[in-house]
Design a protein around this motif. Structure first.
Motif: not given
Length: 133
Positions: A69-83, A111-122
């Motif tokens: 479940t979400v309650e079992d999650v130790l770590m989420f990593r979020v990747y965003l294209t724009r600050r 953790t949140t990281v700013f990156v270029e993602l594999p699909h333009e719409a993402m």
């Protein structure tokens, strides 16, 4: 023993990787994006809030298929294209966590990281690691 986790509740992997892998009590969810689980179409162009919620629901589907479940999650990593999307993403993320982690429960790390993602719409991609015990 390592097992692949698959579900129709999240989009099928576009390339050569599993939606999730479980080994013992550990479950790793591959990066999910804002795609429709049935068609794999990218949804909500330009709307990071809607994309974040769809992406989190895809992650949750893989977690549940792997016995977590979400309650079992130790770590989420979020990747965003724009600050500038951090605030709106964080708002939706917080609401999602509040819905899926009971009051007084331990919230997952993130953790949140700013990156270029594999699909333009993402605008967002999210992965997770959980411990099932």
């Amino acid at each position: 023993m390592k097992t692949e986790v698959r579900t129709d509740g999240a989009p099928a992997p576009a390339w050569v990787f599993s939606q999730g892998v479980r080994k013992g009590p550990l479950l790793q969810v591959s990066g999910q994006g804002p795609q429709d689980p049935a068609t794999s179409a990218y949804l909500y162009p330009g709307d990071v809030k809607a994309q974040t919620l769809r992406t989190l629901e895809n992650v949750r589907a893989v977690l549940e298929a792997g016995g977590a479940t979400v309650e079992d999650v130790l770590m989420f990593r979020v990747y965003l294209t724009r600050r500038e999307d951090f605030g709106p993403m964080n708002e939706v993320y917080g609401e999602f966590i509040d819905r899926h982690v009971p009051e007084g429960g331990v919230k997952p790390c993130r953790t949140t990281v700013f990156v270029e993602l594999p699909h333009e719409a993402m605008l967002v991609e999210i992965d997770a690691q959980a411990y099932i015990g």
